[in-house]
Design a protein around this motif. Structure first.
Motif, PDB file in Angstrom:
ATOM      1  N   GLY A 217      -2.582 -10.450  -8.242  1.00 33.48           N
ATOM      2  CA  GLY A 217      -2.908  -9.733  -9.473  1.00 33.48           C
ATOM      3  C   GLY A 217      -4.335  -9.928  -9.927  1.00 33.48           C
ATOM      4  O   GLY A 217      -4.717  -9.447 -10.993  1.00 33.48           O
ATOM      5  N   PHE A 218      -5.153 -10.615  -9.119  1.00 31.33           N
ATOM      6  CA  PHE A 218      -6.557 -10.811  -9.482  1.00 31.33           C
ATOM      7  C   PHE A 218      -7.303  -9.494  -9.309  1.00 31.33           C
ATOM      8  O   PHE A 218      -7.218  -8.859  -8.258  1.00 31.33           O
ATOM      9  N   PRO A 219      -8.024  -9.027 -10.328  1.00 28.79           N
ATOM     10  CA  PRO A 219      -8.632  -7.685 -10.268  1.00 28.79           C
ATOM     11  C   PRO A 219      -9.740  -7.593  -9.230  1.00 28.79           C
ATOM     12  O   PRO A 219     -10.565  -8.497  -9.099  1.00 28.79           O
ATOM     13  N   LEU A 220      -9.746  -6.472  -8.520  1.00 21.29           N
ATOM     14  CA  LEU A 220     -10.764  -6.217  -7.499  1.00 21.29           C
ATOM     15  C   LEU A 220     -11.646  -5.027  -7.850  1.00 21.29           C
ATOM     16  O   LEU A 220     -12.825  -5.010  -7.505  1.00 21.29           O
ATOM     17  N   MET A 221     -11.071  -4.036  -8.517  1.00 20.51           N
ATOM     18  CA  MET A 221     -11.828  -2.830  -8.810  1.00 20.51           C
ATOM     19  C   MET A 221     -11.115  -2.041  -9.895  1.00 20.51           C
ATOM     20  O   MET A 221      -9.881  -2.042  -9.968  1.00 20.51           O
ATOM     21  N   VAL A 222     -11.880  -1.398 -10.756  1.00 16.91           N
ATOM     22  CA  VAL A 222     -11.305  -0.515 -11.756  1.00 16.91           C
ATOM     23  C   VAL A 222     -12.057   0.808 -11.702  1.00 16.91           C
ATOM     24  O   VAL A 222     -13.270   0.838 -11.509  1.00 16.91           O
ATOM     25  N   GLU A 223     -11.325   1.897 -11.837  1.00 17.74           N
ATOM     26  CA  GLU A 223     -11.913   3.227 -11.817  1.00 17.74           C
ATOM     27  C   GLU A 223     -11.345   4.029 -12.985  1.00 17.74           C
ATOM     28  O   GLU A 223     -10.159   3.901 -13.325  1.00 17.74           O
ATOM     29  N   ALA A 224     -12.170   4.852 -13.575  1.00 20.87           N
ATOM     30  CA  ALA A 224     -11.737   5.706 -14.678  1.00 20.87           C
ATOM     31  C   ALA A 224     -11.715   7.158 -14.208  1.00 20.87           C
ATOM     32  O   ALA A 224     -12.648   7.618 -13.528  1.00 20.87           O
ATOM     33  N   PHE A 225     -10.676   7.869 -14.582  1.00 22.96           N
ATOM     34  CA  PHE A 225     -10.513   9.276 -14.198  1.00 22.96           C
ATOM     35  C   PHE A 225     -10.195  10.109 -15.442  1.00 22.96           C
ATOM     36  O   PHE A 225      -9.818   9.573 -16.486  1.00 22.96           O
ATOM     37  N   GLU A 226     -10.320  11.401 -15.288  1.00 27.24           N
ATOM     38  CA  GLU A 226     -10.000  12.304 -16.382  1.00 27.24           C
ATOM     39  C   GLU A 226      -8.544  12.113 -16.807  1.00 27.24           C
ATOM     40  O   GLU A 226      -7.671  11.844 -15.976  1.00 27.24           O
ATOM     41  N   GLY A 227      -8.306  12.276 -18.097  1.00 26.14           N
ATOM     42  CA  GLY A 227      -6.975  12.021 -18.623  1.00 26.14           C
ATOM     43  C   GLY A 227      -5.909  12.967 -18.125  1.00 26.14           C
ATOM     44  O   GLY A 227      -4.722  12.634 -18.148  1.00 26.14           O
ATOM     45  N   ASN A 228      -6.291  14.163 -17.671  1.00 27.63           N
ATOM     46  CA  ASN A 228      -5.305  15.125 -17.169  1.00 27.63           C
ATOM     47  C   ASN A 228      -5.211  15.112 -15.646  1.00 27.63           C
ATOM     48  O   ASN A 228      -4.599  15.996 -15.058  1.00 27.63           O
ATOM     49  N   ARG A 229      -5.807  14.101 -15.026  1.00 29.08           N
ATOM     50  CA  ARG A 229      -5.738  14.016 -13.569  1.00 29.08           C
ATOM     51  C   ARG A 229      -4.429  13.353 -13.157  1.00 29.08           C
ATOM     52  O   ARG A 229      -4.022  12.338 -13.725  1.00 29.08           O
ATOM     53  N   ALA A 230      -3.768  13.900 -12.154  1.00 33.90           N
ATOM     54  CA  ALA A 230      -2.484  13.364 -11.700  1.00 33.90           C
ATOM     55  C   ALA A 230      -2.667  11.954 -11.147  1.00 33.90           C
ATOM     56  O   ALA A 230      -3.642  11.673 -10.438  1.00 33.90           O
ATOM     57  N   GLU A 231      -1.737  11.072 -11.484  1.00 30.73           N
ATOM     58  CA  GLU A 231      -1.834   9.689 -11.031  1.00 30.73           C
ATOM     59  C   GLU A 231      -1.892   9.579  -9.513  1.00 30.73           C
ATOM     60  O   GLU A 231      -2.588   8.721  -8.963  1.00 30.73           O
ATOM     61  N   THR A 232      -1.157  10.443  -8.840  1.00 28.43           N
ATOM     62  CA  THR A 232      -1.078  10.352  -7.384  1.00 28.43           C
ATOM     63  C   THR A 232      -2.395  10.683  -6.694  1.00 28.43           C
ATOM     64  O   THR A 232      -2.568  10.377  -5.515  1.00 28.43           O
ATOM     65  N   THR A 233      -3.332  11.313  -7.402  1.00 28.81           N
ATOM     66  CA  THR A 233      -4.609  11.680  -6.781  1.00 28.81           C
ATOM     67  C   THR A 233      -5.685  10.626  -6.999  1.00 28.81           C
ATOM     68  O   THR A 233      -6.818  10.815  -6.563  1.00 28.81           O
ATOM     69  N   THR A 234      -5.353   9.526  -7.653  1.00 29.49           N
ATOM     70  CA  THR A 234      -6.369   8.505  -7.949  1.00 29.49           C
ATOM     71  C   THR A 234      -6.383   7.374  -6.934  1.00 29.49           C
ATOM     72  O   THR A 234      -7.385   6.673  -6.798  1.00 29.49           O
TER      73      THR A 234
END
Length: 505
Positions: A217-234
């Protein structure tokens, strides 16, 4: 009756106290402070004797007479006070993660990250947090000027590289991926903050956050996407970007069934990656049907695992896959309880006793309502079963299922970032400032996870406990003396674990 005494503390310092006694044997202890060197101890003793004398007489510090100035009857001057145990421990964790080297010693970034751990608040109010911690904070103008740099992809990539080094990632390492959303109290979207699917069923504009962690659970990377973007495409863009940045040939992705689409599966295979995923079960699996056919009257044994191979065909552009279906009695009990409640509500709705609400067991044909008994039968048959699909070559069921169950670690990281670190960017509106805010939260999450791993304490408990203890500098007769609060044994042990360099997980 009152007298002065000294007591040895757990940290090795000497505490100076005034003990007020009575004839009945009751005592009241007044703690004046603690110190390590003889001069500071003598200064504290002098303060104690002065209090006992009611402010009469001279303050004898045992100092060189040539350096002594008249003190008068006023109190000693406190030159500075700081949360030394807390701040020094957080700085140690920050440095051991390699963040100081990664950002070339940027002190503004360090202060913003650690202030967020102590008390998550606005960037402007973080200056107040730093002042209370006894840190010489930068100006708000400098803070705003530097904030733009933290939104750059290159800046976040340096932090991600430091995290990957700390985690010791190598080929075929397990990485966990999940998404969450952060909402904004705004009336309309702006192309980045957009209304979309919300697990909290909120209608406000939001952004989607993809978090990648190691198996702990140690964080490796965080990315921000548009709020209406489907979760499966991230998922695939985040993982491929991470692998490219760190020159990893392969990692094993662990993700929930909700993150998987046919496009994701094909993209993961096309990238040559291995995976362990939650398997969707829209229908009763063949192996479950066969087991039930052969054992019609037997209850399903707890922890039973059935294996269903999925070999690749000649035209399939993928590796062989296998699905493990595990049954647990506890999962079945909880699922059946939920089915019973929904069926009872469906029957009442069909009979017109309660309004028709969202219920998957209600079947509507034209205006006629009925209970979907076929769906009920299927749901009861599947109760207790969970599928796990992987394309790893010859894995054991225990490894696959155990790896999937590690997803609770990434959920813990999301809870920490949302609650302990207040990740929701309330005070930010432009994409650049939101990205900078998330970079700070990401670094704070990494430091917090390291502290928790080292100490076994929650970050909230550690901060709440350690911030009460301070180091004070006193001007006594022109000489600068240092005193500190005695640290309890449990906190001292936690601090010692943080300052050790070896990795605790």
């Amino acid at each position: 009756m009152a007298y002065v005494r000294t007591v040895r503390t757990g940290s090795g310092a000497t505490a100076v106290q005034i003990v007020h006694g009575s004839r009945r044997g009751a005592r009241d202890i007044e703690h004046l402070g603690s110190a390590r060197d003889e001069q500071a101890i003598e200064a504290l003793k002098a303060v104690a004797r002065r209090r006992l004398a009611g402010g009469q007489g001279e303050l004898e510090l045992g100092l060189d007479p040539e350096t002594v100035t008249t003190v008068g009857s006023g109190p000693l001057q406190i030159v500075s006070t700081r949360m030394a145990p807390l701040w020094d421990a957080l700085c140690t964790a920050y440095d051991q993660l390699g963040f100081d080297d990664a950002v070339a010693g940027d002190e503004v970034f360090r202060q913003l990250v650690l202030a967020r751990i102590i008390e998550p608040t606005s960037k402007q109010d973080s200056l107040r947090v730093l002042a209370e911690a006894g840190v010489d904070a930068i100006s708000y103008a400098t803070l705003k000027r530097r904030l733009q740099s933290y939104a750059d992809d290159a800046w976040r990539a340096k932090l991600a590289a430091a995290c990957a080094t700390h985690a010791g990632l190598g080929p075929a390492s397990l990485v966990l991926y999940d998404v969450s959303t952060l909402y904004f109290e705004a009336d309309a979207g702006d192309g980045f903050r957009e209304p979309g699917f919300s697990k909290e069923r909120r209608l406000e504009p939001q952004i989607t956050i993809g978090l990648l962690t190691d198996a702990s659970g140690f964080p490796l990377m965080v990315e921000a996407f548009e709020g209406n973007r489907a979760e499966t495409t991230t998922m695939v863009p985040t993982i491929t970007a991470f692998m490219a940045a760190h020159h990893l040939a392969d990692v094993t992705i662990v993700a929930d069934a909700g993150m998987i689409s046919d496009g994701n599966m094909k993209a993961i295979e096309a990238a040559g990656l291995t995976f362990i995923l939650g398997a969707k079960t829209p229908d009763i699996p063949y192996v479950v049907t066969e087991w039930r056919r052969k054992n019609p009257d037997e209850p399903v044994p707890d922890k039973l695992i059935l294996i269903q191979p999925r070999p690749a065909g000649p035209s399939d552009k993928r590796r062989d896959q296998v699905v493990y279906y595990q049954y647990t009695a506890d999962r079945a009990r909880r699922t059946l309880h939920g089915i019973d409640e929904q069926i009872a509500k469906a029957e009442k709705a069909v009979d017109g006793k309660i309004p028709v609400k969202r219920n998957r067991f209600i079947k509507l044909v034209d205006a006629k309502k009925s209970v979907n008994r076929a769906l009920e039968t299927k749901a009861r048959t599947l109760a207790g079963w969970k599928g796990y699909i992987t394309n790893l070559p010859e894995p054991t069921p225990e490894f696959v299922i155990g790896a999937y169950h590690r997803l609770f670690q990434i959920e813990k990281s999301f809870r920490m970032s949302k609650h302990d670190l207040a990740a929701r960017p309330i005070y930010h509106h432009k994409r650049a400032s939101i990205e900078a805010h998330l970079t700070i939260v990401f670094a704070a999450l990494a430091v917090s996870r390291l502290v928790e791993d080292r100490t076994g304490w929650s970050i909230r408990r550690f901060v709440r406990t350690a911030r009460r203890y301070r180091t004070v500098q006193i001007n006594a007769a022109g000489q600068l003396l240092t005193a500190e609060d005695p640290i309890p044994e449990d906190l001292q042990e936690a601090l010692t674990r943080i300052h050790r360099r070896e990795r605790a997980h």
